[in-house]
Design an enzyme around this catalytic site. Structure first.
Site, mmCIF file in Angstrom:
data_model
loop_
_atom_site.group_PDB
_atom_site.id
_atom_site.type_symbol
_atom_site.label_atom_id
_atom_site.label_comp_id
_atom_site.label_asym_id
_atom_site.label_seq_id
_atom_site.Cartn_x
_atom_site.Cartn_y
_atom_site.Cartn_z
ATOM 1 C CD GLU A 82 0.197 -8.750 -4.819
ATOM 2 O OE1 GLU A 82 1.011 -7.917 -5.252
ATOM 3 O OE2 GLU A 82 -1.000 -8.743 -5.127
ATOM 4 C CG HIS A 101 -2.641 -6.240 -7.165
ATOM 5 N ND1 HIS A 101 -1.399 -6.780 -6.995
ATOM 6 C CD2 HIS A 101 -2.594 -5.556 -8.325
ATOM 7 C CE1 HIS A 101 -0.631 -6.440 -8.018
ATOM 8 N NE2 HIS A 101 -1.331 -5.697 -8.836
#
Lengths: 297, 394
Positions: free
Chosen positions: A210, A248
């Site tokens: 990611e 995150h």
């Protein structure tokens, strides 16, 4: 065994009396995980479910049991202390699921890890599973099946998605490792790719990355140089705006290299087959592993 | 969490780092009195306080120039600060709508002979903080990379004296006293960074005056959201007016939310899945209105809050629920959604895709519920198809 853990591992649970443990431990145990002891300061001498002994400290637990791995399921303010205690207890594999640990705490933990005998998985991760043998984490059990694909991911839910697409196509997994979504964590993508590359039970690798940081680029570099096994990948965040933290703590585009496009390019240059979107990771995997045609879900 | 320039400079000053003098103006009526209290004849610097960077190169919607300006009289400073207040400043970091200016900082223009750069931030790859300095400050630091020096700070032992010397000596200060005060600034900056769980503190420029003093003229600070629980004094610096209203609401309920430009509202669990959902929509010619990560441990309260936030988004065409629960149960999400839709009489088309913990139970609940605007997607690939179908049925 595949990588890191097999069914014989004796497991310690730090935070065994907490809410997270109450939900997840029954699932881990019914999967076959052998939980031999738990930690909860102040409740030493008691038992979890009238069976599993609870200790005040890791030192006492390791004195009385053979422990290969620790699963940490405590709230964020206490998590770094728990990791540190597990390192101090020389527990070989530490899995920390906790989300939201301050980055300063993790910087200190990582400095402590350097000269230790421990490997840390996480934090802020779903954990690790060797299908059919042992589950140390919070992943749904039913989506896995034993096999030969190594899965490594920075994201919990995307590990589930990827694994589920494989299983629906009758493709099993050797080990699935979520390394976690925090900016400073234990095992890196490269570390796990290296383990899969060295593991005779793993024939193919799936990597889920990611935005944020440069671990995908490092993994690409490693794959280019050392990996002969086929690798499929997906990188989340192609449409993420720059300088915004996407859930995150580590998912933030803050430099030229941390965007998805750069990571995809690095992986493709290394010969990795990159799925255009997450719904295609199963198909992309089939293309590279010569398992044609794949059963459609 | 970001804070304003004037707040950063207050923190710096409290930690022994000299800053230039200025007044902070909240209300137009106060501008005259506050600026004259500076008792200064000469030029003033007037700076709009917003969280976005690039203020100097930005512009006000009302056409009064950039967000950082020098003026040459007290009257001009008063007039400019009054016209900045309540106006929108657009910079390359704010988006086209810009940020409303609620505060303006005004101070005497400092006389200096050169501008330096100092920052400390958490380097994720190294896993430790790094101090970065440059003898050419006042500009984007990347423009002159050959002048940049770096020292990594051991998270266990802290900044060592030899590291301060390595950074200070190449600066070529004329006097030993200035060199000493530079090293003191480095040390104090490290302490401030560590004590407050900052993820970035930047002084740009740090100026050297003709008489050899060092002053922080502009400062930027970002703090680790995960550590705010142990810093009430830092949390108190949060300015909700400078942040997106819905994002603030979401954070109160532990939901990660970022508003985007599309028209499909997305409710997902897990940051990765939330991003992958945005990407999936985009690859199929649809655009997400937001990023929303419930977290995997979320309960009913978070789901309700998330739905509430999504339903307040303007111009939504469709709502998508896409979850893969490890700990979060599908039936809870389904029941909660049905309740909220019924209570509020929502007419928006709804597409649901569910996997993971108790997903089968959740889907059974949805299937048993007769609603012509509710569409269940079989898998990820089915999501764009079902969204199109739902929007056509509208």
């Amino acid at each position: 065994m595949s990588i890191l853990l097999d069914g014989r591992a004796g497991v310690l649970v730090q935070g065994i009396t907490g809410r997270a443990a109450a939900f997840h431990l029954p699932h881990c145990e019914s999967y076959g995980t052998q939980i031999v002891a738990g930690i909860r300061p102040g409740k030493g001498g008691q038992f979890y479910d009238n069976r599993i002994p609870i200790y005040d400290t890791v030192a006492e637990a390791t004195k009385n049991h053979s422990i290969t791995a620790s699963l940490i399921l405590v709230p964020a303010p206490a998590a770094a202390d728990c990791i540190w205690e597990a390192i101090d207890g020389e527990i070989p594999i530490i899995v920390c699921v906790t989300e939201g640990i301050p980055i300063r705490d993790m910087a200190r933990v990582r400095a402590r890890l350097r000269d230790s005998r421990s490997i840390l998985i996480g934090a802020n991760c779903p954990g690790i599973i060797t299908p059919g043998e042992i589950k140390l984490g919070i992943m749904p059990s039913y989506i896995h099946r034993p096999g030969s694909v190594g899965v490594v991911s920075r994201s919990g839910t995307l590990t589930f998605e990827t694994v589920w697409q494989l299983t629906q196509r009758d493709i099993g997994q050797s080990t699935c490792v979520g390394i976690g979504g925090d900016p400073i964590h234990g095992l890196s993508l490269v570390d796990v790719v290296r383990m899969f590359n060295d593991d005779p039970k793993t024939t193919t690798i799936v990597l889920v990355g990611e935005i944020g940081g440069e671990e995908e680029e490092e993994a690409a570099e490693f794959i280019k140089k050392h990996v002969k096994k086929p690798v499929a990948a997906y990188v989340a965040g192609v449409t993420a705006p720059a300088d915004r933290r996407m859930g995150h703590a580590g998912a933030i585009i803050s430099g030229a290299k941390s965007g998805a496009a750069c990571k995809i390019k690095a992986l493709e240059t290394a010969g990795v087959a990159v799925a255009k979107d997450i719904s295609q990771i199963g198909d992309v995997f089939c293309e590279i592993s010569n398992k044609n045609p794949c059963a459609q879900p | 969490m970001k804070i304003h320039e004037f707040q950063t400079k207050e923190l710096l000053a409290r930690h022994g780092i000299p800053v230039d003098i200025c007044v902070v103006i909240h209300r137009r009526d106060d501008a005259g009195a506050l600026i004259s209290s500076l008792d200064h004849q000469g030029s003033y610097v007037v700076k709009a306080q917003i969280h976005g960077g690039g203020r100097g190169k930005g512009h006000f919607a009302s056409g009064i120039g950039g967000g950082v300006q020098t003026v040459h009289s007290q009257a001009a400073a008063v007039e400019l600060s009054q016209s900045m207040l309540g106006n929108r400043l657009v910079t390359m970091q704010t988006g086209p709508n810009g940020c409303l200016v609620h505060r303006v900082c005004v101070g005497p223009k400092a006389n200096f002979c050169r501008e330096l750069y100092v920052s400390i931030f958490m380097d994720r790859a190294a896993g430790m903080p790094v101090i970065m300095t440059s003898c050419s400050g006042g500009i984007e630091i990347e423009e002159l990379p050959e002048n940049v020096l770096r020292e990594y700070v051991c998270p266990l032992a802290g900044l060592q004296p030899f590291q301060m010397r390595k950074l200070a000596i190449p600066m070529g200060f004329k006097s030993a006293a200035t060199c000493e005060s530079f090293m003191a600034i480095l040390q104090n900056l490290c302490h401030l960074f560590d004590e407050t769980d900052a993820s970035l503190i930047e002084i740009n420029p740090l100026v050297e005056t003709v008489d050899g003093r060092l002053l922080a003229i502009d400062g930027k600070a970002i703090f680790d959201d995960n550590a705010l629980f142990r810093h009430s004094e830092i949390s108190a610096l949060r300015d909700p007016l400078a942040e997106d209203f819905l994002e603030v609401q979401a954070s109160v309920h532990g939901v990660n939310y970022v508003s985007l430009d599309g028209d499909i509202g997305c409710l997902t669990n897990g940051a990765g899945l939330a991003m992958a959902t945005m990407d999936l929509l985009h690859a199929n010619g649809l655009e997400a209105a937001n990023f929303l990560d419930l977290g995997d441990n979320s309960g009913e309260e978070a789901v309700r809050a998330a739905l509430g936030i999504l339903l307040r988004t303007n111009d939504l065409q469709c709502l998508l629920i896409n979850t893969f629960g490890g700990a979060m149960c599908g039936d809870m999400v389904a029941q909660c959604t049905l309740n909220v839709f019924a209570e509020k009489g929502i007419k928006l088309p709804l597409v649901v895709r569910m996997e993971g913990a108790r997903a089968a139970e959740g889907l059974a609940l949805l299937h048993s519920h007769v609603n012509p605007r509710l569409f269940v997607a079989e898998n990820l690939r089915d999501i764009p198809r079902k969204i199109r179908k739902a929007m056509r049925a509208q």
